[in-house]
Scaffold this motif. Structure first.
Motif, PDB file in Angstrom:
ATOM      1  N   THR A 229     -12.084   5.552   6.718  1.00  0.00           N
ATOM      2  CA  THR A 229     -11.452   4.241   6.578  1.00  0.00           C
ATOM      3  C   THR A 229     -10.914   4.043   5.174  1.00  0.00           C
ATOM      4  OG1 THR A 229     -12.858   3.216   8.272  1.00  0.00           O
ATOM      5  CG2 THR A 229     -11.837   1.739   6.668  1.00  0.00           C
ATOM      6  N   LEU A 233      -7.131   3.257   3.983  1.00  0.00           N
ATOM      7  CA  LEU A 233      -6.776   2.060   3.205  1.00  0.00           C
ATOM      8  C   LEU A 233      -5.975   2.427   1.959  1.00  0.00           C
ATOM      9  CD1 LEU A 233     -10.118  -0.008   3.330  1.00  0.00           C
ATOM     10  CD2 LEU A 233      -8.128  -0.174   4.833  1.00  0.00           C
ATOM     11  N   ARG A 234      -6.375   3.483   1.275  1.00  0.00           N
ATOM     12  CA  ARG A 234      -5.649   3.918   0.077  1.00  0.00           C
ATOM     13  C   ARG A 234      -4.227   4.348   0.431  1.00  0.00           C
ATOM     14  NH1 ARG A 234      -4.894   2.820  -3.800  1.00  0.00           N
ATOM     15  NH2 ARG A 234      -4.564   4.792  -4.899  1.00  0.00           N
ATOM     16  N   GLU A 237      -2.171   1.140   1.095  1.00  0.00           N
ATOM     17  CA  GLU A 237      -1.873   0.444  -0.166  1.00  0.00           C
ATOM     18  C   GLU A 237      -0.810   1.185  -0.974  1.00  0.00           C
ATOM     19  OE1 GLU A 237      -5.710   0.371  -1.893  1.00  0.00           O
ATOM     20  OE2 GLU A 237      -6.439  -1.312  -0.685  1.00  0.00           O
ATOM     21  N   ILE A 271      -9.274  -2.738   8.270  1.00  0.00           N
ATOM     22  CA  ILE A 271      -7.962  -2.089   8.372  1.00  0.00           C
ATOM     23  C   ILE A 271      -6.881  -3.119   8.687  1.00  0.00           C
ATOM     24  CG2 ILE A 271      -6.593  -0.381   9.627  1.00  0.00           C
ATOM     25  CD1 ILE A 271      -9.248   1.122  10.140  1.00  0.00           C
ATOM     26  N   CYS A 274      -6.032  -5.119   5.649  1.00  0.00           N
ATOM     27  CA  CYS A 274      -5.277  -4.305   4.693  1.00  0.00           C
ATOM     28  C   CYS A 274      -3.804  -4.231   5.091  1.00  0.00           C
ATOM     29  CB  CYS A 274      -5.885  -2.910   4.609  1.00  0.00           C
ATOM     30  SG  CYS A 274      -5.060  -1.813   3.441  1.00  0.00           S
TER      31      CYS A 274
END
Length: 325
Positions: A229, A233-234, A237, A271, A274
């Motif tokens: 996860t 997310l990285r 972003e 998620i 995000c």
């Protein structure tokens, strides 16, 4: 902006390294000293090497930092300081600031190489992956996923030097993980891949030749869902920074998650938030399309959690708009 004109920084870090080896460095002072060293070196001008009268001064300063970090790690009981140092380095790996990122990732390379040279169980457990820990973990305690997430995004950087440093760090980490798994017998760990040393060695020896997608795939079998996860997310972003990262490489990570939702998309609320937070800042149509497909995949795999997450987001939007109505 600071400049490098003398060897004061270099001499100071070498002195700290000697103090650490002699046990003279106070426990409570290590973090503040490291923070000062990182700021004074990483935040130098991008062309710091060229500005120095002697380029050896610049590279000697970086070498002194590596000596200091290794000394601190090896003198720390159970190598406990390693995780803290890595945590302190991650904020400097923002690909928007290429020179700072390259310097920080290069230090992570040295530490990852150190991990591969000293494959102690203590370090593995500090990353949240000892045999006593849950195989699922949580998004808050899976540091290995955080570390890999930052490095895999750096792997997608448009700056060649950052790419190469990130690949080298990933190579050492893959080697380290293989060593840790080989220290556990198949009877003790049913998740340990079969096939012997040659197959495992081949996997991490060719990691520098593969794509970002293949890099994520190479690590996924050793990660908790929460680790995956954080990597996802990285990647989401980083899609905001199209000038710094290769969008197609980041999309490939999203595609891996979309194809295997059962293990990559378990943290539905995290998620979803995000995506909601970053979507308006992502301009590339292909990246936005990949996130739409990700949401669909998540809705199919976890329909109840998806409905609840979207309901929470809608409620938050309503509360923001109501004062203006």
């Amino acid at each position: 902006m600071d400049h490098l004109h003398t060897a004061v920084r270099q001499q100071a870090m070498r002195t700290l390294a000697q103090m650490s080896k002699a046990g003279m460095l106070l426990e409570g002072k290590r973090k503040s000293l490291l923070e000062a060293c990182f700021r004074k070196v990483f935040l130098l001008p991008p062309d710091a090497a060229g500005q120095c009268q002697d380029s050896f001064l610049y590279f000697g300063t970086l070498d002194a930092m590596d000596i200091l970090l290794e000394s601190l790690v090896l003198s720390s009981p159970g190598h406990r300081l390693l995780k803290r140092i890595l945590q302190m380095l991650l904020p400097f790996t923002d690909t928007k600031h290429a020179a700072v990122c390259e310097r920080a990732v290069a230090r992570i390379v040295k530490l990852a190489e150190l991990m591969a040279r000293y494959p102690s169980v203590q370090i593995w457990s500090l990353l949240g992956h000892d045999d006593s820990s849950s195989h699922h973990g949580t998004i808050n305690n899976c540091f290995l996923g955080q570390l890999l997430g930052h490095l895999i995004v750096c792997r997608s950087s448009k700056v060649w030097e950052i790419q190469q440093e990130a690949l080298l760090a990933l190579h050492h980490l893959c080697r380290y993980i293989q060593q840790q798994k080989c220290m556990t017998s198949p009877e003790d760990d049913p998740e340990l891949p079969q096939g012997g040393g040659k197959t495992e060695a081949g996997k991490y020896s060719c990691i520098c030749l593969c794509s970002t997608r293949d890099t994520a795939k190479a690590f996924e079998e050793y990660l908790h869902p929460a680790d995956k996860t954080f990597i996802l997310l990285r990647a989401i972003e980083a899609m905001k920074d199209s000038h710094a990262c290769d969008e197609e490489e980041l999309i490939s990570i999203v595609n891996v998650a979309e194809e295997e939702p059962a293990s990559w998309l378990t943290e539905v609320p995290v998620i979803t938030r995000c995506i909601y937070k970053n979507l308006q800042h992502i301009s590339a149509a292909s990246a936005r399309h990949s996130l739409n497909l990700l949401l669909i995949s998540m809705a199919k795999q976890y329909p109840r959690e998806m409905i609840l997450s979207l309901t929470d987001i809608s409620a938050a939007c309503d509360s923001c708009w109501s004062p203006a109505m």
